[in-house]
Design an enzyme around this catalytic site. Structure first.
Site, PDB file in Angstrom:
ATOM      1  CB  SER A 138      23.463 -12.338  -8.191  1.00 29.09           C
ATOM      2  OG  SER A 138      23.887 -13.286  -7.209  1.00 29.09           O
ATOM      3  CE1 TYR A 152      31.351  -9.598  -6.518  1.00 29.10           C
ATOM      4  CE2 TYR A 152      31.601 -11.900  -6.777  1.00 29.10           C
ATOM      5  CZ  TYR A 152      30.956 -10.805  -7.333  1.00 29.10           C
ATOM      6  OH  TYR A 152      30.640 -10.521  -8.398  1.00 29.10           O
ATOM      7  CE  LYS A 156      27.755  -9.238  -6.971  1.00 30.80           C
ATOM      8  NZ  LYS A 156      27.334  -8.273  -7.816  1.00 30.80           N
TER       9      LYS A 156
END
Ligand code: NAP
Length: 284
Positions: A138, A152, A156
Site C-alpha cells: 500500500s 492513487y 491504495k
C-alpha cells in the site's frame, strides 16, 4: 532444479525500486526468488550467480494469463510459494476534476486488480499447505490522502480494505497478510514511473500543480532507503509477532499518527450527532 526447503519469495515489479532490492536481498540470504518484470531484460542481471535459486519470469500483473502461467511455473520449479510480494504499482498525478478515464482505470488495473489477480492465483497453493505470507504494497497514501494523487490514494485505500478482509479470511488457514505502507522512498516512483495529467484549470495551480512540482523536484532526494525498507519487510515477515501493518520510514510514522489523531478529533467532535442517529433506548 530441486524442490527446496528454503523460503520461496515471488516478487512482482522487480525492474527497479523496492522489488529489485528485495529480490537481491532474498537471493543474498540463500533463499529462492521468483523475479518477475514486464521486461525480463531489466532483471536478468539480478539472477546472475544465483541460477539454482532464482527463476526469472515475464509478468505484467494486469495480464491474467501471464499471472496464471507464472504462478504455475514457480510452483512447478520450487514446489511452493511461501511469500508473495505484491509490489508492482505506480502513481498517477492529476486533479480529480481533470483525471482522464483511461488513466484512472489503468491506475486501478495495476495497483488494485493486478494485486487481486496475483492473490487469487497463489491462494490455492498456500491454502493447501496451510501456510504462506502475502505482502501487499500500500503506501502512507493508503491511510492519508493529499492533493494531486486522489486516484492513487483510491487504489491504495482499496488495497488496505481488501487486505484487512483477506487477513481475517485466511488467518484460520495459516496464511498471514502484511500491508506495507512506505512514506517517500528513493525509487523511480516519483520519476520515470509516474503518469501525469497536467493541470490546466488555474484554480488548481496552488494546490494540485504545486504538489506535482514538489514531487518531481523531490525525486531522488527522498528520506527512505529502499534497501533498508526491504530489510524491514523481511524482518516483519520472519517475525513471530505478526502485525497487519508495517509503516516504512519516519515521515510515514508521523503522518500515520497524525491521521489517527485527526480521525479521533473528527469522531469526538460529532459524537452527539453520531449517537442521535440510533433509535431511542426503549425501541431497540
Ligand atoms: P518503481 O521503482 O517505479 O518500481 C515500480 C515497479 O512496478 C517497476 O518494476 C515497474 O515495472 C512495476 N510495474 C508497473 N506496472 C506494472 C505492471 N502492470 N505489471 C508488472 N509490474 C509493473 O517504484 P517503487 O517505489 O519501487 O514502487 C513499488 C511499490 O511501492 C508500488 O506499489 C508503489 O506504489 C509503492 N510505494 C512507493 C513509495 C515511494 O515513495 N517509492 C511510497 C509508497 C508506496 P516497469 O519497469 O515495467 O515499469
Amino acid at each position: 532444479m530441486e524442490k527446496t526447503n528454503k523460503p520461496v519469495w515471488f516478487i512482482t515489479g522487480c525492474s527497479t525500486g523496492f522489488g529489485r532490492e528485495l529480490a537481491k536481498l532474498i537471493l543474498g540470504r540463500g533463499w529462492n526468488a521468483v523475479i518477475t518484470a514486464r521486461n525480463i531484460d531489466q532483471v536478468k542481471d539480478i539472477a546472475e550467480g544465483y541460477e539454482n535459486t532464482s527463476l526469472v519470469l515475464p509478468l505484467d500483473v494486469t495480464d491474467k494469463t501471464q499471472v496464471s502461467s507464472a504462478v504455475t511455473k514457480a510452483e512447478e520449479v520450487f514446489g511452493k510459494i511461501d511469500v508473495l510480494v505484491n509490489n508492482a504499482g505506480y502513481g498517477y498525478f492529476s486533479s480529480v476534476e481533470e483525471g482522464e478515464e483511461e488513466k484512472i482505470r489503468n491506475q486501478f488495473e495495476v495497483n488494485f486488480f493486478g494485486l487481486v489477480n496475483m492473490t487469487q492465483a497463489v491462494l490455492p497453493g498456500m491454502r493447501e499447505k496451510r501456510s504462506g505470507h502475502i505482502v501487499n504494497f500500500s503506501s502512507i497514501g493508503g491511510l492519508r490522502a493529499f492533493t494531486a494523487t486522489g486516484y492513487y490514494h483510491a487504489t491504495k485505500f482499496a488495497v488496505e480494505g481488501l487486505s484487512e478482509s483477506l487477513a481475517q479470511e485466511v488467518a484460520p488457514l495459516g496464511i498471514k497478510i502484511l500491508i506495507v505502507e512506505p512514506g517517500p522512498f528513493r525509487t523511480d516512483w516519483a520519476g520515470r514511473s509516474t503518469s501525469r495529467t497536467p493541470v490546466k484549470i488555474a484554480d488548481y495551480k496552488d494546490t494540485v500543480d504545486a504538489r506535482m512540482q514538489a514531487s518531481q523536484k523531490g525525486s531522488g532526494k527522498q528520506q527512505g532507503d529502499p534497501v533498508r525498507g526491504c530489510e524491514a519487510i523481511i524482518k516483519a515477515v520472519e517475525s513471530d509477532k505478526h502485525q497487519l501493518r508495517l509503516l516504512l520510514g519516519e515521515p510515514a510514522f508521523k503522518m500515520a499518527l497524525e491521521k489517527t489523531e485527526m480521525l479521533k478529533e473528527n469522531f469526538e467532535a460529532w459524537k452527539e450527532l453520531t449517537l442521535s442517529a440510533d433509535f431511542p433506548e426503549p425501541e431497540r
